[in-house]
Design a protein around this motif. Structure first.
Motif, PDB file in Angstrom:
ATOM      1  N   ALA A  70       2.119  31.064  -5.821  1.00  0.00           N
ATOM      2  CA  ALA A  70       2.143  32.509  -5.723  1.00  0.00           C
ATOM      3  C   ALA A  70       0.626  33.371  -6.003  1.00  0.00           C
ATOM      4  CB  ALA A  70       3.246  33.232  -6.477  1.00  0.00           C
ATOM      5  N   GLU A  71       0.232  33.083  -6.874  1.00  0.00           N
ATOM      6  CA  GLU A  71      -1.165  33.702  -7.167  1.00  0.00           C
ATOM      7  C   GLU A  71      -1.977  33.383  -6.082  1.00  0.00           C
ATOM      8  OE1 GLU A  71      -4.302  33.541 -11.277  1.00  0.00           O
ATOM      9  OE2 GLU A  71      -2.647  31.885 -10.825  1.00  0.00           O
ATOM     10  N   ILE A  72      -1.896  32.220  -5.373  1.00  0.00           N
ATOM     11  CA  ILE A  72      -3.128  32.136  -4.400  1.00  0.00           C
ATOM     12  C   ILE A  72      -2.588  32.859  -3.348  1.00  0.00           C
ATOM     13  CG2 ILE A  72      -3.902  30.169  -2.914  1.00  0.00           C
ATOM     14  CD1 ILE A  72      -3.678  28.202  -5.145  1.00  0.00           C
ATOM     15  N   LYS A  73      -1.459  33.008  -2.989  1.00  0.00           N
ATOM     16  CA  LYS A  73      -0.850  33.732  -1.805  1.00  0.00           C
ATOM     17  C   LYS A  73      -1.173  35.101  -2.147  1.00  0.00           C
ATOM     18  CE  LYS A  73       2.486  30.628  -0.061  1.00  0.00           C
ATOM     19  NZ  LYS A  73       4.073  30.253   0.174  1.00  0.00           N
ATOM     20  N   TYR A  74      -0.837  35.646  -3.347  1.00  0.00           N
ATOM     21  CA  TYR A  74      -1.055  37.064  -3.804  1.00  0.00           C
ATOM     22  C   TYR A  74      -2.551  37.384  -3.518  1.00  0.00           C
ATOM     23  CZ  TYR A  74      -1.502  41.176  -6.542  1.00  0.00           C
ATOM     24  OH  TYR A  74      -1.636  42.622  -6.967  1.00  0.00           O
ATOM     25  N   MET A  75      -3.701  36.427  -3.904  1.00  0.00           N
ATOM     26  CA  MET A  75      -5.011  36.807  -3.843  1.00  0.00           C
ATOM     27  C   MET A  75      -5.627  36.842  -2.489  1.00  0.00           C
ATOM     28  SD  MET A  75      -6.178  37.028  -7.055  1.00  0.00           S
ATOM     29  CE  MET A  75      -7.919  36.707  -6.748  1.00  0.00           C
ATOM     30  N   ASN A  76      -4.799  35.923  -1.753  1.00  0.00           N
ATOM     31  CA  ASN A  76      -5.141  36.177  -0.251  1.00  0.00           C
ATOM     32  C   ASN A  76      -4.183  37.135   0.383  1.00  0.00           C
ATOM     33  OD1 ASN A  76      -6.923  33.946  -0.547  1.00  0.00           O
ATOM     34  ND2 ASN A  76      -5.147  32.238  -0.241  1.00  0.00           N
ATOM     35  N   GLU A  78      -1.166  37.260   1.088  1.00  0.00           N
ATOM     36  CA  GLU A  78       0.089  36.964   1.901  1.00  0.00           C
ATOM     37  C   GLU A  78       1.390  37.063   1.275  1.00  0.00           C
ATOM     38  OE1 GLU A  78      -0.412  32.481   2.096  1.00  0.00           O
ATOM     39  OE2 GLU A  78      -2.593  32.712   2.707  1.00  0.00           O
ATOM     40  N   ILE A  79       1.314  37.590   0.026  1.00  0.00           N
ATOM     41  CA  ILE A  79       2.668  38.004  -0.404  1.00  0.00           C
ATOM     42  C   ILE A  79       2.360  39.478  -1.391  1.00  0.00           C
ATOM     43  CG2 ILE A  79       3.711  35.963  -0.911  1.00  0.00           C
ATOM     44  CD1 ILE A  79       3.022  35.944  -3.516  1.00  0.00           C
ATOM     45  N   SER A  80       3.604  40.014  -1.441  1.00  0.00           N
ATOM     46  CA  SER A  80       3.211  41.429  -2.101  1.00  0.00           C
ATOM     47  C   SER A  80       3.248  41.260  -3.625  1.00  0.00           C
ATOM     48  CB  SER A  80       4.553  42.469  -1.875  1.00  0.00           C
ATOM     49  OG  SER A  80       5.717  41.781  -2.382  1.00  0.00           O
ATOM     50  N   GLU A  81       3.052  42.377  -4.328  1.00  0.00           N
ATOM     51  CA  GLU A  81       2.857  42.467  -6.015  1.00  0.00           C
ATOM     52  C   GLU A  81       4.188  42.086  -6.465  1.00  0.00           C
ATOM     53  OE1 GLU A  81       1.296  45.205  -9.600  1.00  0.00           O
ATOM     54  OE2 GLU A  81       0.883  45.822  -7.392  1.00  0.00           O
ATOM     55  N   GLU A  82       5.280  42.830  -5.641  1.00  0.00           N
ATOM     56  CA  GLU A  82       6.630  42.452  -6.118  1.00  0.00           C
ATOM     57  C   GLU A  82       7.047  41.150  -6.255  1.00  0.00           C
ATOM     58  OE1 GLU A  82       5.837  44.687  -4.057  1.00  0.00           O
ATOM     59  OE2 GLU A  82       5.997  46.687  -5.049  1.00  0.00           O
ATOM     60  N   GLU A  83       6.721  40.278  -4.901  1.00  0.00           N
ATOM     61  CA  GLU A  83       7.033  38.831  -4.958  1.00  0.00           C
ATOM     62  C   GLU A  83       6.261  38.105  -5.893  1.00  0.00           C
ATOM     63  OE1 GLU A  83       7.799  38.020  -0.238  1.00  0.00           O
ATOM     64  OE2 GLU A  83       5.836  38.975  -0.612  1.00  0.00           O
ATOM     65  N   TRP A  84       4.898  38.472  -6.202  1.00  0.00           N
ATOM     66  CA  TRP A  84       4.198  37.957  -7.612  1.00  0.00           C
ATOM     67  C   TRP A  84       4.823  38.032  -8.852  1.00  0.00           C
ATOM     68  CZ3 TRP A  84       1.005  34.662  -9.681  1.00  0.00           C
ATOM     69  CH2 TRP A  84       0.191  35.416 -11.094  1.00  0.00           C
ATOM     70  N   GLU A  85       5.244  39.249  -8.989  1.00  0.00           N
ATOM     71  CA  GLU A  85       5.946  39.486 -10.228  1.00  0.00           C
ATOM     72  C   GLU A  85       7.190  38.773 -10.262  1.00  0.00           C
ATOM     73  OE1 GLU A  85       5.166  41.050 -12.990  1.00  0.00           O
ATOM     74  OE2 GLU A  85       3.415  41.958 -12.238  1.00  0.00           O
ATOM     75  N   ALA A  86       7.992  38.536  -9.053  1.00  0.00           N
ATOM     76  CA  ALA A  86       9.251  37.979  -9.216  1.00  0.00           C
ATOM     77  C   ALA A  86       8.851  36.585  -9.599  1.00  0.00           C
ATOM     78  CB  ALA A  86       9.830  38.038  -7.669  1.00  0.00           C
ATOM     79  N   ALA A  87       7.928  36.010  -9.117  1.00  0.00           N
ATOM     80  CA  ALA A  87       7.598  34.529  -9.588  1.00  0.00           C
ATOM     81  C   ALA A  87       7.088  34.433 -10.734  1.00  0.00           C
ATOM     82  CB  ALA A  87       6.456  34.100  -8.593  1.00  0.00           C
ATOM     83  N   LEU A  88       6.658  35.392 -11.584  1.00  0.00           N
ATOM     84  CA  LEU A  88       6.284  35.542 -13.080  1.00  0.00           C
ATOM     85  C   LEU A  88       7.593  35.706 -13.982  1.00  0.00           C
ATOM     86  CD1 LEU A  88       3.066  37.693 -12.930  1.00  0.00           C
ATOM     87  CD2 LEU A  88       3.062  35.347 -13.494  1.00  0.00           C
ATOM     88  N   GLN A  89       8.313  36.391 -13.329  1.00  0.00           N
ATOM     89  CA  GLN A  89       9.673  36.504 -13.895  1.00  0.00           C
ATOM     90  C   GLN A  89      10.300  35.299 -14.003  1.00  0.00           C
ATOM     91  OE1 GLN A  89      10.627  39.439 -15.855  1.00  0.00           O
ATOM     92  NE2 GLN A  89      12.074  37.900 -16.547  1.00  0.00           N
ATOM     93  N   ASP A  90      10.509  34.528 -13.052  1.00  0.00           N
ATOM     94  CA  ASP A  90      11.251  33.195 -12.728  1.00  0.00           C
ATOM     95  C   ASP A  90      10.643  32.309 -13.797  1.00  0.00           C
ATOM     96  OD1 ASP A  90      12.971  34.176 -10.673  1.00  0.00           O
ATOM     97  OD2 ASP A  90      11.688  33.373  -9.177  1.00  0.00           O
TER      98      ASP A  90
END
Length: 314
Positions: A70-76, A78-90
């Motif tokens: 998710a971090e790579i996709k967020y940096m590129n 490809e995903i929103s900040e909310e999706e990145w935060e959701a991965a961190l919460q998981d």
């Protein structure tokens, strides 16, 4: 119908019926069977907790990999900040679940150990009290041998016609291996021909792997051992002159010396005309003394077979 003789001499009485007597004292400690049931349940909980820890660890690993992706996709973008935060919460949730599973595992491990300790303590109590225990022994009594690989059981095929709690009662003459005394699986006694064969086999393998350097070492070792033996003999003789007695080894030390890592088949041998020692003095079945929990019998290979539990309902 079998004959049951009670008493001796003129007071002897012949009874032609089954006997159902339980001489155990009231208020005894918690039964070994109940403690072993608790132990089995504790072990099941322990293994379940172990599986849960492994599953939680796998979940944490998967969540960590998901965060990296998710971090790579967020940096590129490809995903929103909310999706990145959701991965961190998981990942945080997975770590918390793993920590909780680890705590449950520690608790289960402690409970399993406590249950095992309770079983062993009860067994030791039974061993300590055995010599004075006159409880009648019946089919499926549990037995021990210091050289056996496992506990075993007593068995009675054709019964003597006398029951205690509806279970066939045994006598001091019930000594046939694998008919009455079920073998202990393996044997550690060096008096056992099977163990001796294993030792000889191992020694042969060791000898076959030696080269000339080992033979040189053996030569000097042998010479040194000869000198050491002479020296020890001199010390022993000197002690005798001075009146100093050699310290005798305890029965436990002698027993420990006989034990080894070598294992042979349990082929326990008992004299054909032998019997369990210390049977009942006044109660007989067909002329044979009734078997009591205090009884023991010596195997020809040095093991003293004793009765851990009588086989009666605890």
């Amino acid at each position: 119908m079998s004959e049951l003789t009670v008493g001796n001499g003129p007071n002897r009485v012949l009874i032609k019926s089954t006997m159902q007597e339980d001489p155990r004292p009231a208020g005894t400690a918690q039964s070994l069977g109940a403690l072993e049931d608790t132990q089995n349940q504790a072990y099941e909980s322990f293994y379940a907790a172990q599986d849960a820890v492994n599953a939680a660890a796998e979940q944490t690993t998967a969540a960590h990999e998901a965060v990296q992706e998710a971090e790579i996709k967020y940096m590129n973008g490809e995903i929103s900040e909310e999706e990145w935060e959701a991965a961190l919460q998981d990942l945080r949730d997975a770590k918390a679940a793993e920590e909780e599973a680890a705590k449950d595992f520690e608790t289960a491990a402690a409970e399993a150990q406590a249950a095992a300790d309770a079983v062993e303590a009860r067994k030791q109590e039974l061993r300590d009290n055995r010599k004075n225990d006159t409880t009648y022994v019946v089919h499926c009594a549990r037995i021990e041998c210091p050289f056996g690989m496992r506990e075993s059981y007593l068995a009675l095929g054709p019964t003597h016609g006398v029951l205690t709690h509806q279970i066939p009662q045994m006598t001091v003459k019930d000594i046939l291996l694998n008919e009455n005394i079920i073998n202990f699986g393996g044997c550690h006694s060096r008096e056992n021909p099977g163990v001796q064969a294993e030792i000889e086999k191992t020694n042969a393998i060791i000898e076959s792997k030696k080269d000339w350097r080992d033979n040189v070492v053996d030569y000097f070792t042998k010479k040194w051992n000869q000198k050491a033996a002479i020296f020890k003999a001199g010390i022993s003789f000197g002690k005798k002159l001075l009146g100093i007695k050699e310290k005798e080894k305890s029965e436990e030390e002698k027993l420990e010396e006989m034990k080894s890592d070598f294992v042979g088949e349990c082929t326990a041998q008992f004299p054909a005309d032998g019997e369990w020692l210390e049977g009942h003095e006044k109660v007989f079945i067909n002329g044979e003394p009734v078997l009591l929990r205090r009884c023991s019998i010596m195997c020809s290979y040095g093991g003293c077979v004793t009765i851990l539990v009588s086989g009666q309902p605890e």
